[in-house]
Structures are given as structure tokens and as C-alpha cells.
Design an enzyme around this catalytic site. Structure first.
Site, short mmCIF file in Angstrom:
data_model
loop_
_atom_site.label_atom_id
_atom_site.label_comp_id
_atom_site.label_asym_id
_atom_site.label_seq_id
_atom_site.Cartn_x
_atom_site.Cartn_y
_atom_site.Cartn_z
N THR A 162 0.81 -1.22 0.00
CA THR A 162 0.00 0.00 0.00
C THR A 162 0.84 1.27 0.00
OG1 THR A 162 -0.07 0.13 2.42
CG2 THR A 162 -1.80 -1.18 1.34
N TRP A 207 6.42 -2.45 14.50
CA TRP A 207 7.21 -3.67 14.66
C TRP A 207 8.25 -3.52 15.76
CZ3 TRP A 207 5.39 -8.00 13.16
CH2 TRP A 207 4.58 -8.07 12.03
N SER A 210 8.35 -13.30 14.29
CA SER A 210 9.23 -13.11 13.14
C SER A 210 8.64 -13.78 11.89
CB SER A 210 10.61 -13.70 13.44
OG SER A 210 11.44 -13.65 12.29
N HIS A 269 5.79 -11.64 10.60
CA HIS A 269 6.36 -10.47 9.93
C HIS A 269 6.88 -10.86 8.55
CE1 HIS A 269 9.22 -6.75 10.46
NE2 HIS A 269 8.34 -6.59 9.48
N ARG A 309 14.30 -7.56 1.50
CA ARG A 309 13.78 -8.09 2.76
C ARG A 309 14.39 -9.45 3.13
NH1 ARG A 309 8.83 -5.24 3.92
NH2 ARG A 309 8.17 -3.95 2.17
N CYS A 365 -2.19 2.53 8.53
CA CYS A 365 -2.80 2.14 7.25
C CYS A 365 -3.97 1.21 7.56
CB CYS A 365 -1.76 1.44 6.38
SG CYS A 365 -2.42 0.48 5.01
N CYS A 387 -3.69 -2.31 6.19
CA CYS A 387 -2.69 -3.05 6.97
C CYS A 387 -3.25 -3.39 8.35
CB CYS A 387 -1.42 -2.22 7.13
SG CYS A 387 -0.72 -1.61 5.59
#
Length: 468
Positions: free
Chosen positions: A189, A200, A252, A255, A287, A394, A397
């Protein structure tokens, strides 16, 4: 002759240098190798290997699971996106169009779903609606039948249960709305930077059983990071008990799964006619590439597989709850409801047949008093994370963050309710162990997201194969 011997000696010397690591660099690794070379074989704390999960998920489970999640029962999720952040006030709202969520109009949601939040069958719902009405009046109405009065007390007990790992939305709130998940897909987004990392950072730094002096690797909000900090972090992590180590790996993994989705459904091109979404290889590498992330990326992907095993195990455990004759995926469309229950049970039986399930018996298996305290800490930490989702700026999100944390929380609730599930009555209401429709929808959609991530990893492997 001399030249021949010279050539042979030179060749042997070159071979020796290369084999001992002192010659020229070998052929550079492909991007796929840098991301996935460590993501193979057996997973830590598990008897299962990555390759078995890939085959099982991608070819046996994924297609059927996607079909189930497209059905009316699972596509409509009720959520309150207007709850205030309980931790800080300076939330920067994402103003991009792709951050917005389009809620359903009243006539778009099937009547069977709207009429009650615990919809299994018409008979069961009539009873539960009476219970809810009596509870709202603040007392058990004596005009109700004895069975219904008992149900009121039992449902109240359930609502106050300490086995819930999430702070669920009040779906009776005027601010709670139904959202069609198929029309609001999880994808990139543009929500990123300090605001996203703050979420996070709070989750990792304040809720993952770690001292403040130990910083997780590659956290852009923590200064002075380097190899020594990374080694310190993982040395410390490996020294934790299996439960606390598993907690970090679950977060983790969640994520990582979200980052896979954002990389796989990225806005590649936008014109006034259409938007083109697809795989962004560069985003994925940033990432998960082993070099770009200083070795952290492959660890994240292995944690995604760990999360997959945990939720897969929960689904195998909860099969008896869905096998009961009284249970329905009730939407009001009788034929569709029956077909969807059959598909649901097929999927759950397939999951139960998985040969290398995670063994959760090692969790909380020590001294009973210490184990009870550890389980309660585990639950409270996860509840706190579910509350942090209301701080995401967001809205799309936030929607998917709330759904996936509730889904994982429901999976944990199932894993810690084995005896209650075993003692359920074969028919009639199950008071000791119960899942609301919200929990069911979030459980399967959350697992659907992880299943999608595992499938997308196969796609990224293929796309990165020829890139150096």
C-alpha cells in the site's frame, strides 16, 4: 616438453588454490541461492523439513484452501477499524488510496451471517441470541427455560475465559463493520518508513521476552548495529527456553509472511486505465537476500515455516470441533453450507494426515507452577500484540494485521485446549471449548495467508534463479 610440464604444474596449482579458498572467486551465487540456500532441511525445534512442507502445501493443500476462503462464510469478516490506539496518540494516518478499506453495504452480506456472530445452525443461534439478550439485560431472565438460563451462565463464563490469546473487537459496536476480504486484498500500500517500523519495533522490543539491552538485528530504529549485535542477539535467543524462543519465531514468521505478501502483490505500474500488480523481485531481495540483510533474511523465512507448522498443528487438533453434526458454516444457503462443510472437513483430514506435525508437548512441560506462569506470560504478551494492531496507521494493513493476529491467537488457544476439545459432547453446544465465527474466519484466513506465502516462495525461487 618443458612447456607441457609448466602447464600441468600451473593447472594443479590453480586447482589447489581454488579448493583451499585462495584462488579466484567462484561463480557468483544467484539471487535465489542468497535468499534460499539456508532455507532447506530441518527446522530448529522441529522434526520437519522445509521440502516436505513445500510439497504438502503447494500441491495438496493450497488449491483447496483457496477455494474454501472464497466462499461467503469466510470472505466476510467483521472488524472495528476505528478503535483508538491504547499506547500512543501521535498516529500518522496513511492517506493513500491503497490504504483505504471499503466496508460492505448491509445488503451485500448474507442474512445468515449478519443475524448472529456465532452462526452454526438456526437452532443453535436462536438459543445463543436469547443468551446474549439476557446477558445485555444484566441478569438471567427467569422466563427463559432452565436450559437457556444455564447457557447464559456458561456463555458468560466462556467470554471471561483466560484461554483467549487476543483482545477481540467488540463486534456489537456501531463502529464494527463487515469487510469483504476478497475485495480488500492484502498487498503493498506504500505504508512504510518510521511509522510502520514503530509498530514492529514495539512488538519486538517490548513483547518478545528480551531485555532492553539486547537489540534484534537490522532494526533501523536502533543505532550502532553490526555483526557483534547480531551474534549477541542469537546467542541470547538460543539460550532461552523453548517457549520464549518459539514466541519470537512466531512473531518473526508472521512479519516475514506479511513481507512476502507485500512483495508478491506490489504495484508495478499505474495508468489512468488500470493498475498492474505483481512480483517485485527487488523488494523481496531487500527483505530476504542473505547479503543485503547480513544473513537475517533467510532466518526470517525459516521462521515463516515454523509459523506454518504451528498453525497447521492447531488445525489438525481442532478437527473434532468441526466434525460434530451440529456444526454448520451457516450463511443461510443450505446447499452451499453443506458443500463448504464437506470441503472444510476434507482439508482438515488432509492436514491431519501430514506426516511431520510439530510436537507441542514440549511446551510448558516443566514444573507445573512455573509452567502455568510462563503460559500466562505468553498469553498476555500476545494479547498485547493484538492491541498494538489498533495503532497501525494504514487501515488495510490494520485490517489484515488484526485478522492475522487473531488467527494466530486462535491457533494458540486450540493448542492449549487439547483436553477440552477431547471432552466435547458429540452433539449440542460445547461450553468448555468454543470458537466464535470471528475466530473461525480469522483462523482459516490467517493460515490461508501463510499458505499463500509458502506458495509464493516457490514463485520467487523461480524468478530469482537467473539473477545474480
Amino acid at each position: 616438453m618443458d612447456r607441457g610440464w609448466g602447464f600441468l604444474i600451473g593447472l594443479l596449482g590453480a586447482v589447489w588454490l581454488l579448493s583451499s579458498g585462495h584462488g579466484e572467486q567462484q561463480t557468483p551465487e544467484t539471487a535465489a541461492q542468497r535468499c534460499f540456500c539456508q532455507v532447506s532441511g530441518y527446522l530448529d525445534d522441529c522434526t520437519c523439513d522445509v521440502e516436505t512442507i513445500d510439497r504438502f502445501n503447494n500441491y495438496r493443500l493450497f488449491p483447496r484452501l483457496q477455494k474454501l476462503l472464497e466462499s461467503d462464510y469466510f470472505r466476510y469478516y467483521k472488524v472495528n477499524l476505528k478503535r483508538p490506539c491504547p499506547f500512543w496518540n501521535d498516529i500518522s494516518q496513511c492517506g493513500r488510496r491503497d490504504c483505504a478499506v471499503k466496508p460492505c453495504q448491509s445488503d451485500e452480506v448474507p442474512d445468515g451471517i449478519k443475524s448472529a456472530s456465532y452462526k452454526y445452525s438456526e437452532e443453535a443461534n436462536n438459543l445463543i441470541e436469547e443468551c446474549e439478550q439476557a446477558e445485555r439485560l444484566g441478569a438471567v431472565d427467569e422466563s427463559l427455560s432452565e436450559e437457556t438460563q444455564k447457557a447464559v451462565l456458561q456463555w458468560t463464563k466462556h467470554d471471561d475465559s483466560s484461554d483467549n490469546f487476543c483482545e477481540a473487537d467488540d463486534i456489537q459496536s456501531p463502529d464494527a463493520e463487515y469487510v469483504d476480504l476478497l475485495l480488500n486484498p492484502e498487498r503493498y500500500t506504500g505504508y512504510k518508513g518510521p511509522d510502520a517500523w514503530k509498530i514492529w519495533n514495539v512488538i519486538y522490543e517490548e513483547n518478545c521476552f528480551k531485555p532492553q539491552t539486547i537489540k534484534r538485528p537490522l532494526n533501523p530504529l536502533a543505532s550502532g548495529q553490526g555483526k557483534s549485535e547480531e551474534n549477541t542477539f542469537y546467542s541470547w535467543l538460543e539460550g532461552l527456553c523453548v517457549e520464549k524462543r518459539a514466541f519470537y519465531r512466531l512473531i518473526s514468521g508472521l512479519h516475514a509472511s506479511i513481507n512476502v505478501h507485500l512483495s508478491a502483490r506490489y504495484l508495478l505500474q499505474e495508468t489512468w486505465l488500470e493498475k498492474k500488480w505483481g512480483h517485485n523481485i527487488t523488494e523481496f531481495q531487500q527483505r530476504f537476500d542473505g547479503i543485503l540483510t547480513e544473513g537475517e533474511g533467510p532466518r526470517r523465512l525459516k521462521n515463516l515455516y515454523f509459523l506454518y507448522l504451528i498453525e497447521l498443528r492447531a488445525l489438525s487438533k481442532v478437527l473434532p470441533f468441526f466434525e460434530r453434526p451440529d456444526f454448520q458454516l451457516f450463511t443461510g444457503n443450505k446447499i452451499q453450507d453443506e458443500e463448504n462443510k464437506m470441503l472444510l472437513l476434507e482439508i482438515l483430514h488432509e492436514i491431519k494426515s501430514f506426516p511431520l506435525h510439530f510436537d507441542e508437548n514440549s511446551f510448558f512441560a516443566g514444573d507445573k507452577k512455573e509452567a502455568h506462569k510462563l503460559k500466562e506470560d505468553f498469553r498476555l504478551h500476545f494479547r498485547n500484540i493484538s492491541r498494538i494492531m489498533d495503532c497501525v496507521g494504514c487501515f488495510k494493513c490494520r485490517l489484515w494485521g488484526k485478522l492475522q493476529t487473531q488467527g494466530l491467537g486462535t491457533a494458540l488457544k486450540i493448542l492449549f485446549s487439547e483436553k477440552l476439545i477431547a471432552n466435547m459432547p458429540e452433539s449440542g453446544p460445547s461450553y468448555e471449548f468454543h470458537l466464535t465465527r470471528q475466530e473461525i474466519v480469522s483462523l482459516f484466513n490467517a493460515f490461508g495467508r501463510i499458505s499463500t506465502s509458502v506458495k509464493e516462495l516457490e514463485n520467487f525461487r523461480n524468478l530469482l534463479q537467473s539473477i545474480h
